[in-house]
Motif scaffolding. Sequence first.
Motif, PDB file in Angstrom:
ATOM      1  N   ASP A  10       0.813  -1.230   0.000  1.00  0.00           N
ATOM      2  CA  ASP A  10       0.000   0.000   0.000  1.00  0.00           C
ATOM      3  C   ASP A  10       0.837   1.265   0.000  1.00  0.00           C
ATOM      4  N   ARG A  11       2.150   1.152   0.144  1.00  0.00           N
ATOM      5  CA  ARG A  11       3.013   2.327  -0.011  1.00  0.00           C
ATOM      6  C   ARG A  11       3.445   2.505  -1.463  1.00  0.00           C
ATOM      7  N   ILE A  13       5.409   2.659  -4.688  1.00  0.00           N
ATOM      8  CA  ILE A  13       6.859   2.765  -4.900  1.00  0.00           C
ATOM      9  C   ILE A  13       7.503   3.432  -3.687  1.00  0.00           C
ATOM     10  N   HIS A  14       8.407   2.718  -3.034  1.00  0.00           N
ATOM     11  CA  HIS A  14       9.146   3.295  -1.897  1.00  0.00           C
ATOM     12  C   HIS A  14      10.460   2.530  -1.773  1.00  0.00           C
ATOM     13  N   GLY A  15      11.196   2.800  -0.688  1.00  0.00           N
ATOM     14  CA  GLY A  15      12.556   2.293  -0.572  1.00  0.00           C
ATOM     15  C   GLY A  15      12.691   0.791  -0.714  1.00  0.00           C
ATOM     16  N   GLN A  42       0.498  15.133 -10.448  1.00  0.00           N
ATOM     17  CA  GLN A  42       1.214  15.461  -9.205  1.00  0.00           C
ATOM     18  C   GLN A  42       1.631  14.198  -8.464  1.00  0.00           C
ATOM     19  N   GLU A  43       0.728  13.247  -8.371  1.00  0.00           N
ATOM     20  CA  GLU A  43       1.051  12.009  -7.671  1.00  0.00           C
ATOM     21  C   GLU A  43       2.127  11.227  -8.421  1.00  0.00           C
ATOM     22  N   LEU A  46       5.471  12.634  -7.650  1.00  0.00           N
ATOM     23  CA  LEU A  46       5.923  12.244  -6.312  1.00  0.00           C
ATOM     24  C   LEU A  46       6.562  10.863  -6.327  1.00  0.00           C
ATOM     25  N   TYR A  47       5.897   9.913  -6.977  1.00  0.00           N
ATOM     26  CA  TYR A  47       6.440   8.554  -6.991  1.00  0.00           C
ATOM     27  C   TYR A  47       7.687   8.456  -7.869  1.00  0.00           C
ATOM     28  N   MET A  49       9.943  10.665  -8.129  1.00  0.00           N
ATOM     29  CA  MET A  49      11.080  11.245  -7.411  1.00  0.00           C
ATOM     30  C   MET A  49      11.906  10.205  -6.668  1.00  0.00           C
ATOM     31  N   GLY A  50      11.268   9.102  -6.277  1.00  0.00           N
ATOM     32  CA  GLY A  50      11.978   8.098  -5.500  1.00  0.00           C
ATOM     33  C   GLY A  50      12.707   7.063  -6.326  1.00  0.00           C
ATOM     34  N   HIS A 108      -0.957  -2.440   5.588  1.00  0.00           N
ATOM     35  CA  HIS A 108      -0.874  -1.949   6.968  1.00  0.00           C
ATOM     36  C   HIS A 108      -2.236  -1.825   7.623  1.00  0.00           C
ATOM     37  N   HIS A 109      -2.184  -1.488   8.902  1.00  0.00           N
ATOM     38  CA  HIS A 109      -3.411  -1.511   9.710  1.00  0.00           C
ATOM     39  C   HIS A 109      -4.453  -0.525   9.202  1.00  0.00           C
ATOM     40  N   ARG A 110      -5.671  -1.018   9.123  1.00  0.00           N
ATOM     41  CA  ARG A 110      -6.839  -0.185   8.852  1.00  0.00           C
ATOM     42  C   ARG A 110      -7.990  -0.805   9.629  1.00  0.00           C
TER      43      ARG A 110
ATOM     44  N   GLY B  40       5.172   0.772  10.293  1.00  0.00           N
ATOM     45  CA  GLY B  40       3.831   0.224  10.394  1.00  0.00           C
ATOM     46  C   GLY B  40       2.740   1.066   9.774  1.00  0.00           C
ATOM     47  N   PRO B  66      14.466  11.544  -0.748  1.00  0.00           N
ATOM     48  CA  PRO B  66      13.716  12.309  -1.738  1.00  0.00           C
ATOM     49  C   PRO B  66      12.747  11.441  -2.538  1.00  0.00           C
ATOM     50  N   GLY B  67      12.160  10.465  -1.895  1.00  0.00           N
ATOM     51  CA  GLY B  67      11.193   9.583  -2.521  1.00  0.00           C
ATOM     52  C   GLY B  67      10.703   8.598  -1.488  1.00  0.00           C
ATOM     53  N   GLY B  68       9.607   7.940  -1.784  1.00  0.00           N
ATOM     54  CA  GLY B  68       9.101   6.948  -0.849  1.00  0.00           C
ATOM     55  C   GLY B  68       7.986   7.486   0.029  1.00  0.00           C
ATOM     56  N   SER B  69       7.546   6.649   0.977  1.00  0.00           N
ATOM     57  CA  SER B  69       6.325   6.962   1.722  1.00  0.00           C
ATOM     58  C   SER B  69       6.465   8.197   2.593  1.00  0.00           C
ATOM     59  N   THR B  72       6.047  11.128   0.109  1.00  0.00           N
ATOM     60  CA  THR B  72       4.728  11.280  -0.509  1.00  0.00           C
ATOM     61  C   THR B  72       3.709  11.800   0.502  1.00  0.00           C
ATOM     62  N   ARG B  79       0.856  20.275   0.353  1.00  0.00           N
ATOM     63  CA  ARG B  79       0.394  20.771  -0.935  1.00  0.00           C
ATOM     64  C   ARG B  79      -0.631  21.903  -0.758  1.00  0.00           C
TER      65      ARG B  79
END
Lengths: 157, 126
Positions: A10-11, A13-15, A42-43, A46-47, A49-50, A108-110, B40, B66-69, B72, B79
Amino acid sequence: MSIALYRVDDRLIHGQVVVGWGKPLNARFIVLVDDSVRSSDQEQELYRMGVPPDIEVVFASTAEARQRLSEWERDPRTGILVFGDIDTLAALAANGHGVSRVNVGGLHHRPGRSERLRYVYLSDGEAVKLKALAAQGVEVTAQDVPTTRPVPLEDFT
Amino acid sequence: MSEPLRGVIVSHAAVAQALLTAVAAITGVNDALVPVSNDGCDSGALTERLTRAIDARPAVLFVDLPGGSCLTSSVRLARGRTDVAVVTGVNLAMLLDFVFHRDLAPADAARRAAEAGSRAIRTPAA
């Protein structure tokens, strides 16, 4: 080489995706399947950039991904396909559409979900959907990063 | 005088807490920064943590990568706002500068912090 990793996270694209998996797999493109990201410049920025500039990022809606899945599977480069929820996975895998293995990397938790693993929370309905996919022949395991042990579906549902 | 800026360090794992501890140890300032970890969290949960950390005050978000959760969620929160600015690549040097320049506008403080952080990255001869 085609799609080396189909990942539910659910994140998006990330590290862990870019570095944790992307480096050892030598991924040269990442497909992000998400209807809302697909419709927002825009979104997407953001993605993007990583991700290092030498890795192509493709943004696709679920419908577009269903159409282009075979094209990405034939790509000589190694790719990663990431999406944020199990419904998107089910749509991609419907009717034996080419998804044979899935990595559950981060849900993750919801409200309505309970902890199954440190990084996997599922509602009962989501667990049922994963089991249904497994029954169709999709290999489902949970694994956040490559250096950990893949956890079989039956151990977290 | 307007309210001093709050700095929110947004990081993976315990990096934010460690940086905050280091800033307090070096400067004695312990009310300028708030740590937020993405441990988490999906993006919604991280946004909630950030909202609580900002606490409706003018703020600069110091993001680790400069990227990732972390990025974002921070950018989505900032914004369209002038009371919240974002800097990436947080390091100790930029935080040490920031805690003594909290009277700037968020965007100006963010630019100043980025410059201070960049100046600290060197390859000194051994």
